[in-house]
Design a protein around this motif. Structure first.
Motif, PDB file in Angstrom:
ATOM      1  N   PHE A  28     -15.686  38.205  36.071  1.00 60.25           N
ATOM      2  CA  PHE A  28     -16.589  38.033  37.208  1.00 60.25           C
ATOM      3  C   PHE A  28     -17.154  36.623  37.292  1.00 60.25           C
ATOM      4  CE2 PHE A  28     -20.905  38.182  39.028  1.00 60.25           C
ATOM      5  CZ  PHE A  28     -20.535  38.408  40.341  1.00 60.25           C
ATOM      6  N   ASP A  29     -17.567  36.050  36.173  1.00 55.55           N
ATOM      7  CA  ASP A  29     -18.142  34.706  36.218  1.00 55.55           C
ATOM      8  C   ASP A  29     -17.142  33.703  36.801  1.00 55.55           C
ATOM      9  OD1 ASP A  29     -20.655  35.405  35.286  1.00 55.55           O
ATOM     10  OD2 ASP A  29     -20.136  35.053  33.186  1.00 55.55           O
ATOM     11  N   ALA A  30     -15.879  33.799  36.405  1.00 51.12           N
ATOM     12  CA  ALA A  30     -14.860  32.894  36.943  1.00 51.12           C
ATOM     13  C   ALA A  30     -14.626  33.162  38.433  1.00 51.12           C
ATOM     14  CB  ALA A  30     -13.555  33.046  36.164  1.00 51.12           C
ATOM     15  N   ARG A  31     -14.759  34.420  38.861  1.00 54.39           N
ATOM     16  CA  ARG A  31     -14.548  34.753  40.273  1.00 54.39           C
ATOM     17  C   ARG A  31     -15.695  34.280  41.165  1.00 54.39           C
ATOM     18  NH1 ARG A  31     -14.451  40.267  40.745  1.00 54.39           N
ATOM     19  NH2 ARG A  31     -14.832  40.641  38.550  1.00 54.39           N
ATOM     20  N   ALA A 136     -13.226  46.296  34.302  1.00 54.84           N
ATOM     21  CA  ALA A 136     -13.356  45.294  35.358  1.00 54.84           C
ATOM     22  C   ALA A 136     -14.767  45.405  35.934  1.00 54.84           C
ATOM     23  CB  ALA A 136     -12.312  45.534  36.439  1.00 54.84           C
ATOM     24  N   PHE A 137     -15.366  44.281  36.294  1.00 56.61           N
ATOM     25  CA  PHE A 137     -16.731  44.249  36.819  1.00 56.61           C
ATOM     26  C   PHE A 137     -16.688  43.834  38.278  1.00 56.61           C
ATOM     27  CE2 PHE A 137     -21.071  42.026  36.794  1.00 56.61           C
ATOM     28  CZ  PHE A 137     -21.784  43.205  36.883  1.00 56.61           C
ATOM     29  N   GLU A 138     -17.109  44.739  39.156  1.00 56.77           N
ATOM     30  CA  GLU A 138     -17.139  44.502  40.602  1.00 56.77           C
ATOM     31  C   GLU A 138     -18.541  44.835  41.121  1.00 56.77           C
ATOM     32  OE1 GLU A 138     -15.025  43.132  42.555  1.00 56.77           O
ATOM     33  OE2 GLU A 138     -13.136  43.202  41.461  1.00 56.77           O
ATOM     34  N   PRO A 139     -19.504  43.939  40.901  1.00 57.42           N
ATOM     35  CA  PRO A 139     -20.880  44.217  41.317  1.00 57.42           C
ATOM     36  C   PRO A 139     -21.047  44.250  42.833  1.00 57.42           C
ATOM     37  CG  PRO A 139     -20.704  42.006  40.436  1.00 57.42           C
ATOM     38  CD  PRO A 139     -19.369  42.655  40.242  1.00 57.42           C
ATOM     39  N   GLY A 165     -26.596  28.892  39.386  1.00 53.62           N
ATOM     40  CA  GLY A 165     -25.613  27.921  39.833  1.00 53.62           C
ATOM     41  C   GLY A 165     -24.182  28.281  39.531  1.00 53.62           C
ATOM     42  N   HIS A 166     -23.838  29.560  39.447  1.00 51.04           N
ATOM     43  CA  HIS A 166     -22.459  29.950  39.159  1.00 51.04           C
ATOM     44  C   HIS A 166     -21.539  29.720  40.343  1.00 51.04           C
ATOM     45  CE1 HIS A 166     -23.191  31.670  35.254  1.00 51.04           C
ATOM     46  NE2 HIS A 166     -24.259  32.258  35.753  1.00 51.04           N
ATOM     47  N   ALA A 167     -22.044  29.719  41.551  1.00 52.00           N
ATOM     48  CA  ALA A 167     -21.154  29.617  42.714  1.00 52.00           C
ATOM     49  C   ALA A 167     -20.795  28.177  43.005  1.00 52.00           C
ATOM     50  CB  ALA A 167     -21.831  30.224  43.936  1.00 52.00           C
TER      51      ALA A 167
END
Length: 167
Positions: A28-31, A136-139, A165-167
């Protein structure tokens, strides 16, 4: 910026019904990153350059500069699943996670978050039963943060409110 001229560049999304020939497996962090140097499942290095604020979901399709279609796959990651004995307790737990701007996946009778010992302690204090899982994480998408959307998902889809600031 990418220095390797032979690296496959990916700069655009395409309809999810487009057949893919490659896979990009990301947690998720990479996505949540619109600029990323990574590798396809085949091992080929790629540079991801998407519009700022783009959040990728498992099943999204991307078009590479050479025309190939790449399917995004949500990588399994370390999560905590919280279950409560009543709908009231589950709603209360969701409220406290939301109050902390935590990405939460809502399931039938359960909430999933990325593992975090501080949040786990809070959830236990609220009476939730916790289980460590790998999935898999799909929040959920955030209610107020507009982001990219796909016509097939509906025009009201919003991006996930990501802190730090992840985006």
């Amino acid at each position: 910026m990418v220095s390797d001229l032979n690296m496959l560049l990916i700069e655009s999304l395409c309809p999810t019904d487009t057949p893919a020939s490659e896979q990009l497996i990301l947690d998720f962090d990479a996505r949540t990153k619109s600029r990323l140097r990574t590798r396809l499942a085949s091992g080929e290095e790629v540079g991801l350059f998407l519009p700022r604020g783009t959040i990728l979901r498992g099943g999204d399709k991307l078009q590479a500069k050479d025309g190939r279609i790449v399917e995004v796959v949500s990588a399994p990651e370390a999560l905590v699943e919280a279950r409560c004995t009543s709908a009231f307790e589950l709603a209360r737990t969701a409220y406290h996670l939301g109050n902390r701007h935590v990405a939460v996946q809502v399931g039938e009778g359960a909430l999933r978050i990325q593992q975090d010992h501080v949040l786990e302690h809070m959830l236990e204090g609220l009476g939730a039963e916790l289980q460590h899982i790998v999935a898999a994480f799909e929040p959920e998408a955030g209610a107020y943060a507009p982001g990219h959307h796909h016509a097939e998902r509906g025009a009201t889809e919003a991006k996930i409110h990501v802190m730090g600031g992840h985006a």
